[in-house]
Structures are given as structure tokens and as C-alpha cells.
Design a protein around this motif. Structure first.
Motif, mmCIF file in Angstrom:
data_model
loop_
_atom_site.group_PDB
_atom_site.id
_atom_site.type_symbol
_atom_site.label_atom_id
_atom_site.label_comp_id
_atom_site.label_asym_id
_atom_site.label_seq_id
_atom_site.Cartn_x
_atom_site.Cartn_y
_atom_site.Cartn_z
ATOM 1 N N SER A 108 0.706 -1.103 0.013
ATOM 2 C CA SER A 108 0.041 -0.203 -0.279
ATOM 3 C C SER A 108 0.959 1.225 0.093
ATOM 4 O O SER A 108 0.439 2.249 -0.365
ATOM 5 N N THR A 109 1.999 1.228 0.674
ATOM 6 C CA THR A 109 3.091 2.236 0.706
ATOM 7 C C THR A 109 3.164 3.015 -0.723
ATOM 8 O O THR A 109 3.674 4.119 -1.179
ATOM 9 N N TYR A 110 3.253 1.998 -1.796
ATOM 10 C CA TYR A 110 3.556 2.298 -3.082
ATOM 11 C C TYR A 110 2.708 3.177 -3.552
ATOM 12 O O TYR A 110 2.806 4.321 -4.250
ATOM 13 N N TYR A 111 1.284 2.817 -3.497
ATOM 14 C CA TYR A 111 0.244 3.733 -3.960
ATOM 15 C C TYR A 111 0.021 4.979 -3.113
ATOM 16 O O TYR A 111 -0.543 5.921 -3.665
ATOM 17 N N GLU A 112 0.464 5.041 -2.100
ATOM 18 C CA GLU A 112 0.433 6.273 -1.023
ATOM 19 C C GLU A 112 1.326 7.080 -1.839
ATOM 20 O O GLU A 112 1.194 8.454 -1.685
ATOM 21 N N GLN A 113 2.704 6.722 -2.129
ATOM 22 C CA GLN A 113 3.703 7.577 -2.893
ATOM 23 C C GLN A 113 3.215 8.112 -4.027
ATOM 24 O O GLN A 113 3.352 9.044 -4.367
ATOM 25 N N LEU A 114 2.498 7.287 -4.971
ATOM 26 C CA LEU A 114 2.045 7.569 -6.069
ATOM 27 C C LEU A 114 0.957 8.662 -5.918
ATOM 28 O O LEU A 114 0.859 9.963 -6.474
ATOM 29 N N ALA A 115 0.233 8.770 -4.896
ATOM 30 C CA ALA A 115 -0.739 9.680 -4.570
ATOM 31 C C ALA A 115 -0.257 11.144 -4.141
ATOM 32 O O ALA A 115 -0.681 12.087 -4.589
ATOM 33 N N ARG A 116 0.680 10.808 -3.439
ATOM 34 C CA ARG A 116 1.543 12.054 -3.005
ATOM 35 C C ARG A 116 2.112 12.814 -4.191
ATOM 36 O O ARG A 116 2.069 14.018 -4.561
ATOM 37 N N ALA A 117 2.714 11.890 -5.175
ATOM 38 C CA ALA A 117 3.325 12.606 -6.573
ATOM 39 C C ALA A 117 2.119 13.382 -7.364
ATOM 40 O O ALA A 117 2.347 14.276 -7.878
ATOM 41 N N GLU A 118 0.843 12.571 -7.134
ATOM 42 C CA GLU A 118 -0.098 13.184 -8.210
ATOM 43 C C GLU A 118 -0.479 14.691 -7.305
ATOM 44 O O GLU A 118 -0.993 15.651 -8.060
ATOM 45 N N ARG A 119 -0.772 14.715 -5.985
ATOM 46 C CA ARG A 119 -1.060 15.792 -5.411
ATOM 47 C C ARG A 119 -0.054 16.968 -5.627
ATOM 48 O O ARG A 119 -0.299 18.017 -5.651
ATOM 49 N N ALA A 120 1.150 16.519 -5.832
ATOM 50 C CA ALA A 120 2.334 17.674 -6.030
ATOM 51 C C ALA A 120 2.534 17.967 -7.410
ATOM 52 O O ALA A 120 3.170 19.003 -7.936
ATOM 53 N N ASP A 121 1.681 17.500 -8.404
ATOM 54 C CA ASP A 121 1.487 17.728 -9.810
ATOM 55 C C ASP A 121 2.978 17.725 -10.272
ATOM 56 O O ASP A 121 3.486 18.592 -11.152
ATOM 57 N N LEU A 122 3.581 16.593 -10.298
ATOM 58 C CA LEU A 122 5.142 16.371 -10.757
ATOM 59 C C LEU A 122 5.014 16.030 -12.199
ATOM 60 O O LEU A 122 3.922 15.430 -12.677
ATOM 61 N N LEU A 123 6.154 16.134 -12.909
ATOM 62 C CA LEU A 123 6.016 16.043 -14.374
ATOM 63 C C LEU A 123 7.540 15.123 -14.689
ATOM 64 O O LEU A 123 8.510 15.587 -13.862
#
Length: 275
Positions: free
Chosen positions: A146-161
Motif C-alpha cells: 500500500s505504501t507504493y500507492y500512497e507515494q503515487l498519490a503524493r506525487a499526483e497531489r504535488a503535480d509532478l512532471l
């Protein structure tokens, strides 16, 4: 078994690189240009006039003039590279053929190249599992924590490119800023650039990265393609990148773009599933 010692200056580069390229256990780390940038001083044991098997012998000499096998920096493992079956007899014959002037030291080698009797050397077995990509993205990531998907959610919120383009110099500068300046890291800094330019010259890889909307670099990975494997080299992530899930997004981008392909990520550079 005809095993000969060949000093570095007399190595036939074409025959040796051909052996590494077509060996059943071939690896990016075995090529002469990779060893020249990392080991600097190395010799070779070969089987047959056409180099059907070959074992690189990276070496250092201490202050009293004693020569010993030494694992090069930036080389996770080496091997007895061979286009012939890797029988225990062949592996042992190579280790037994290491000249007496190599008084000790040791190497880390892939599992099939470990001898039954290491003699005067310390031989370490490279460990790690490979992540196979010959299935869908959903199947690859099905058992990720689940930590993997939590990290992806963080990246999405940060609007990374993703980074559109990154030169070796900029890549190395970021790596050094993350890992800090030291004598060892300064040497790695220059060696990395030499290796990256060698790879780019051969069109074997590329620099990948993640940045913010305003261009702040957060994570990098130099990906090399060789022997049906992906070698993610010289990875680095800033503290800000870690907080924003940048490396996980970089990993995920690699998985999505390479799913359903007959590739695997090299065991010595395992894909990070979670922080």
C-alpha cells in the motif's frame, strides 16, 4: 581446458566484448569500456583463441606492492562470462588459473560464477530478485504494498512532471548534490559522466527524471538497456523528492512504458516498490 592470462594492454577488445555480449550470463558491467571507466587496472583470463569464455580480473596494488583482486566501484557484480555451459568444472578452472601474483582480495560475482573452492580469494555471491515486465502493468504491480500507492498519490497531489531532457552533466550535478561531496563521490561524479556518454554514444540508454512544474529536479535514474535487462544506474532523489513521492513516480513511469515487453530489471538494481 585452455585458459590463458592476458594483460590489459594485450586484450583483443572486439573478441572480449563479443564474449560478454553473447554470453549466457552477459552483463553491462563486463564490457571493456565499463571496466576502463571503473576498474582502470584489470587483466583477463580467457578460454580458447576466440575468447569463448572470459573472466576479468580487476586489481589494485597496495603500498607494499601487493596485487589483489578488487571489486570496482560502480560495478555490483562480475562473472566468468561464457558462451559455453557454465559448469562447476569450468568455473573452478578459471578461479584456479588466476596468477599467483594476485595474492588475495576478492570479487562479487553472479551466482553461476561462484567457485566451489575460492582458495586465497573472498568470493561474494550477488543477490537480488529480478522484476519481470512481460505482463500487464496491473499484473506487475498487483502485489505491491500500500505504501507504493500512497507515494503515487503524493506525487499526483504535488503535480509532478517527467523531465523532457537531461544532459549527463546536469544529471551528475544533481546526484552529487544529493549524495554530498567527498573524495569518493567526486571520483564517482566523473566516472558516471564517462559511462553515461559511452552509453549514449551506443544509443543504449537515457536519463530519466521527475521535476516540479517550475522545473525543480527531484529524482533521476539513468536507464541502460542491455542483455534483455534494464539497468537503472546512479539513481538519486532529493529530500523534497522523497517527500513528494518522486522516485516512486519515476519507477511507475518506467513500469507503465515497459509493461508487456520481454525485459526484466537487473537484480543488482532492483526496482523500489516502497520507501
Amino acid at each position: 581446458m585452455d585458459i590463458r592470462f592476458i594483460p590489459q594492454a594485450e586484450i583483443d577488445k572486439q573478441l572480449y566484448n563479443s564474449c560478454v555480449h553473447f554470453a549466457t550470463n552477459g552483463s553491462l558491467y563486463g564490457y571493456d569500456w565499463y571496466l576502463n571507466a571503473t576498474a582502470k587496472e584489470w587483466d583477463l583470463l580467457v578460454e580458447g583463441d576466440n575468447y569463448v569464455s572470459a573472466m576479468p580480473l580487476p586489481r589494485t596494488t597496495n603500498w607494499i606492492g601487493r596485487t589483489q583482486l578488487t571489486q570496482p566501484v560502480l560495478v555490483p557484480d562480475l562473472a566468468v562470462y561464457s558462451v559455453k555451459p557454465l559448469s562447476p568444472k569450468r568455473i573452478q578452472a578459471f578461479w584456479d588459473a588466476v596468477p599467483e601474483e594476485y595474492r588475495g582480495g576478492g570479487l562479487t560475482v553472479e551466482p553461476a560464477s561462484v567457485p566451489k573452492n575460492a582458495g586465497r580469494f573472498e568470493v561474494t555471491t550477488a543477490v537480488g530478485d529480478a522484476l519481470f515486465l512481460n505482463k500487464s502493468y496491473e499484473e506487475i504491480t498487483d502485489d505491491f504494498p500500500s505504501t507504493y500507492y500512497e507515494q503515487l498519490a503524493r506525487a499526483e497531489r504535488a503535480d509532478l512532471l517527467p523531465v523532457p531532457a537531461l544532459k549527463p552533466e546536469a544529471y551528475a550535478d544533481f546526484w552529487l548534490s544529493v549524495h554530498g561531496k567527498s573524495v569518493d563521490n567526486e571520483w564517482k561524479y566523473h566516472a558516471m559522466q564517462r559511462l553515461m556518454y559511452q552509453v549514449l554514444h551506443r544509443s543504449w540508454g537515457n536519463a530519466a527524471g521527475i521535476q516540479t512544474r517550475d522545473g525543480q529536479l527531484l529524482a533521476v535514474s539513468f536507464n541502460v538497456y542491455s542483455h534483455n535487462r534494464i539497468f537503472p544506474l546512479f539513481r538519486a532523489e532529493s529530500k523534497a523528492g522523497g517527500d513528494a513521492g518522486a522516485m516512486t513516480l519515476l519507477n511507475d513511469t518506467l513500469l507503465r512504458s515497459h509493461a508487456n515487453r520481454s525485459l526484466k530489471i537487473a537484480s543488482e538494481a532492483l526496482y523500489q516498490r516502497s520507501r
